[in-house]
Design an enzyme around this catalytic site. Structure first.
Site, PDB file in Angstrom:
ATOM      1  N   LEU A   1     -11.835  -0.078  -3.431  1.00 43.09           N
ATOM      2  CA  LEU A   1     -11.875  -1.212  -4.361  1.00 43.09           C
ATOM      3  C   LEU A   1     -11.788  -0.736  -5.814  1.00 43.09           C
ATOM      4  CD1 LEU A   1     -14.573  -3.480  -2.645  1.00 43.09           C
ATOM      5  CD2 LEU A   1     -12.101  -3.427  -2.272  1.00 43.09           C
TER       6      LEU A   1
ATOM      7  N   SER B   1     -13.411   1.705  -7.920  1.00 37.57           N
ATOM      8  CA  SER B   1     -14.519   1.842  -8.874  1.00 37.57           C
ATOM      9  C   SER B   1     -14.117   2.744 -10.033  1.00 37.57           C
ATOM     10  CB  SER B   1     -15.752   2.408  -8.170  1.00 37.57           C
ATOM     11  OG  SER B   1     -15.548   3.750  -7.760  1.00 37.57           O
ATOM     12  N   SER B   2     -13.220   3.709  -9.778  1.00 39.24           N
ATOM     13  CA  SER B   2     -12.860   4.642 -10.855  1.00 39.24           C
ATOM     14  C   SER B   2     -11.999   3.956 -11.918  1.00 39.24           C
ATOM     15  CB  SER B   2     -12.151   5.874 -10.298  1.00 39.24           C
ATOM     16  OG  SER B   2     -10.941   5.541  -9.665  1.00 39.24           O
TER      17      SER B   2
ATOM     18  N   ASP C   1      -4.206   0.650  -9.543  1.00 40.68           N
ATOM     19  CA  ASP C   1      -5.622   0.356  -9.760  1.00 40.68           C
ATOM     20  C   ASP C   1      -5.889  -0.005 -11.214  1.00 40.68           C
ATOM     21  OD1 ASP C   1      -5.642   1.168  -7.175  1.00 40.68           O
ATOM     22  OD2 ASP C   1      -6.839   2.980  -7.498  1.00 40.68           O
TER      23      ASP C   1
ATOM     24  N   ALA D   1     -14.518   3.057  -1.610  1.00 44.53           N
ATOM     25  CA  ALA D   1     -14.325   2.058  -0.553  1.00 44.53           C
ATOM     26  C   ALA D   1     -12.935   1.450  -0.605  1.00 44.53           C
ATOM     27  CB  ALA D   1     -15.379   0.966  -0.670  1.00 44.53           C
TER      28      ALA D   1
ATOM     29  N   GLU E   1       0.845  -1.208   0.000  1.00 45.91           N
ATOM     30  CA  GLU E   1       0.000   0.000   0.000  1.00 45.91           C
ATOM     31  C   GLU E   1       0.869   1.244   0.000  1.00 45.91           C
ATOM     32  OE1 GLU E   1      -3.208   0.149  -1.169  1.00 45.91           O
ATOM     33  OE2 GLU E   1      -3.577  -1.385   0.348  1.00 45.91           O
TER      34      GLU E   1
HETATM   35  P1  ADP Z   1     -12.615   4.455  -5.786  1.00 46.67           P
HETATM   36  O1  ADP Z   1     -11.699   4.166  -4.658  1.00 46.67           O
HETATM   37  O2  ADP Z   1     -13.877   3.673  -5.697  1.00 46.67           O
HETATM   38  O3  ADP Z   1     -11.952   4.349  -7.099  1.00 46.67           O
HETATM   39  P2  ADP Z   1     -12.685   7.226  -6.510  1.00 46.67           P
HETATM   40  O4  ADP Z   1     -13.006   8.441  -5.730  1.00 46.67           O
HETATM   41  O5  ADP Z   1     -11.341   7.090  -7.097  1.00 46.67           O
HETATM   42  O6  ADP Z   1     -13.039   5.987  -5.581  1.00 46.67           O
HETATM   43  O7  ADP Z   1     -13.724   7.099  -7.709  1.00 46.67           O
HETATM   44  C1  ADP Z   1     -15.110   7.214  -7.483  1.00 46.67           C
HETATM   45  C2  ADP Z   1     -15.730   8.021  -8.604  1.00 46.67           C
HETATM   46  O8  ADP Z   1     -15.758   7.233  -9.813  1.00 46.67           O
HETATM   47  C3  ADP Z   1     -17.183   8.368  -8.362  1.00 46.67           C
HETATM   48  O9  ADP Z   1     -17.311   9.577  -7.625  1.00 46.67           O
HETATM   49  C4  ADP Z   1     -17.739   8.514  -9.773  1.00 46.67           C
HETATM   50  O10 ADP Z   1     -17.431   9.794 -10.303  1.00 46.67           O
HETATM   51  C5  ADP Z   1     -16.916   7.490 -10.542  1.00 46.67           C
HETATM   52  N1  ADP Z   1     -17.662   6.224 -10.699  1.00 46.67           N
HETATM   53  C6  ADP Z   1     -17.307   5.015 -10.232  1.00 46.67           C
HETATM   54  N2  ADP Z   1     -18.214   4.068 -10.584  1.00 46.67           N
HETATM   55  C7  ADP Z   1     -19.158   4.702 -11.306  1.00 46.67           C
HETATM   56  C8  ADP Z   1     -20.379   4.285 -11.956  1.00 46.67           C
HETATM   57  N3  ADP Z   1     -20.788   3.018 -11.922  1.00 46.67           N
HETATM   58  N4  ADP Z   1     -21.095   5.226 -12.607  1.00 46.67           N
HETATM   59  C9  ADP Z   1     -20.688   6.513 -12.650  1.00 46.67           C
HETATM   60  N5  ADP Z   1     -19.581   6.952 -12.057  1.00 46.67           N
HETATM   61  C10 ADP Z   1     -18.801   6.078 -11.385  1.00 46.67           C
HETATM   62 MG    MG Z   2     -10.216   5.457  -7.630  1.00 50.49          MG
END
Ligand code: ADP
Ligand code: MG
Length: 385
Positions: free
Chosen positions: A124, A126-127, A171, A122, A35
């Site tokens: 994991l 998502s971005s 990531d 979280a 990390e």
């Molecule tokens: P993480 O740790 O989950 O990557 P981030 O802050 O880097 O957190 O990214 C989260 C951002 O990614 C959200 O605020 C949104 O803008 C975008 N995002 C992630 N998944 C989706 C989705 N399914 N639809 C639209 N936007 C998403």
């Molecule tokens: Mg991210």
């Protein structure tokens, strides 16, 4: 999950009146160990997980990209020939298109629908899943070759330079280069990917603290700057090249905080390599001990943990059958990752969740994760062919 493949396909047909040309999947990831090492050119060991972004797309006649997300009321909607900065989630999609075009690729317009079961913020990723899904779809639409590591760099550039988040490459590499049934040892300098099998009879649990922290961005940038400064003082290109001896020799010209930050990075890189070796030997106990040491280092030296993360780690590690647990992701909230004996997975998850809830009052969730392959083109469900 496979049902997102069907639901995005149905949503696409409902919205556009025809089946999609392609369905792509790009996974989230959980980082087993390593990390805050990626932006120091170091080593990490994530696994791509089943939770993923699924995107059903079809071509357009013009140069517009229109993507609807089930999580957002507004679509991402922009013209490839006239890219302008905006705000909202569409910037991730736009950034990927911008980065691909900046590399000289000619893209085509497309429209689509996406859904994701990667929780946001979280730890994991998502971005990165979103970026790799868009990259996969744009590449397919334009007939580009798919080189996972190159696309990971492209997606990282999108997040760094378009969205403005100074993330490392872990990531995007995890989402692009995941290998089913394996964690991947990543060298964040060379981008070498070494699939590393999980020890037999072990399961990876994600324990979500139910807490999210806004603090993360400023603290993240501050940690990065400290690392860069110490590397300059030590006259090394990055902390990946530093040693504990070198750090000790420079203690007079560094602050105690700088020493602790750098010590985390140096020892964490060593732990990742040791964990890879232990995994090759199937030594789950050793991997777990390294994860526990990683957590202590993140908590005490790097100071990016939180009371909630510490409580969940302690609750997990107190359970028989838990080899080790640690915070995962940037920190200050989000998830814990635990390596557990498969036949104890349910019991550890249940008991740790209960103990954590009683101690903190937060609303945790726990689930086992499976290691899956990186971003891929998936068959369009047969129903619609
Ligand atoms: P993480 O740790 O989950 O990557 P981030 O802050 O880097 O957190 O990214 C989260 C951002 O990614 C959200 O605020 C949104 O803008 C975008 N995002 C992630 N998944 C989706 C989705 N399914 N639809 C639209 N936007 C998403
Ligand atoms: Mg991210």
């Amino acid at each position: 999950m496979a049902d997102l493949r069907v639901s995005v396909t149905e949503a696409f047909r409902h919205r556009f009146g025809a089946p999609p040309a392609h369905v792509v999947r790009a996974p989230g990831r959980v980082n087993l160990i390593g990390e805050h090492t990626d932006y120091n050119d170091g080593f990490v060991m994530p696994l791509a997980i089943e939770q993923a972004v699924w995107l059903a797309v079809g071509p357009r006649d013009d140069d517009r990209v229109v993507l609807h997300s089930t999580r957002a009321p507004e679509p991402a909607d922009f013209r490839l020939g006239a890219m302008e900065r905006g705000d909202g989630w569409g910037e991730y999609a736009k950034g990927v298109a911008w980065a691909l075009q900046a590399q000289g690729h000619e893209l085509r317009g497309l429209e689509g629908v996406l859904a994701s079961d990667v929780p946001e913020g979280a730890g994991l990723s998502s971005s990165a899943a979103l970026e790799l899904a868009v990259a996969r779809a744009l590449s397919e639409g334009a007939g580009l070759d798919w080189d996972p590591a190159v696309m990971a760099r492209t997606a990282q550039r999108a997040e760094n330079e378009w969205v403005g988040v100074r993330c490392g490459v872990m990531d995007q590499m995890a989402s692009a280069c995941g290998v089913a049934g394996h964690a991947v040892l990543l060298d964040c300098r060379s981008l070498a990917v070494t699939p590393t099998p999980l020890p037999a009879w072990t399961t990876v649990l994600v324990l979500d603290t139910g807490t999210r922290r806004g603090l993360v961005d400023s603290a993240y940038n501050a940690r990065r700057e400290t690392c860069e400064r110490v590397a300059r003082v030590l006259s090394v290109p990055a902390l990946r090249d530093a040693t504990l001896d070198g750090l000790q020799a420079a203690e007079d010209v560094l602050t105690p905080t700088q020493v602790r930050r750098a010590r985390h990075v140096v020892t964490e890189n060593a732990r990742v390599l040791a964990a890879a070796e232990a995994m090759r030997q199937g030594d789950a106990a050793r991997v777990g001990a390294l994860m526990a040491a990683s957590h202590a280092s993140l908590r005490d030296d790097y100071e990016v943990s939180s009371p909630a993360l510490n409580a969940f780690v302690e609750a997990a590690q107190a359970q028989p059958g838990c080899y080790g647990a640690r915070m995962t992701g940037a920190g200050f909230g989000g998830c814990v990752v635990a390596l557990v004996a498969s036949d104890r997975a349910e019991a550890v998850a249940e008991a740790a969740t209960l103990a954590y809830r009683q101690r903190t009052g937060h609303a945790p969730t726990a689930y086992r994760v499976r290691a899956v392959g990186g971003a891929s083109l998936e068959p369009v469900p047969a129903l619609f062919l």
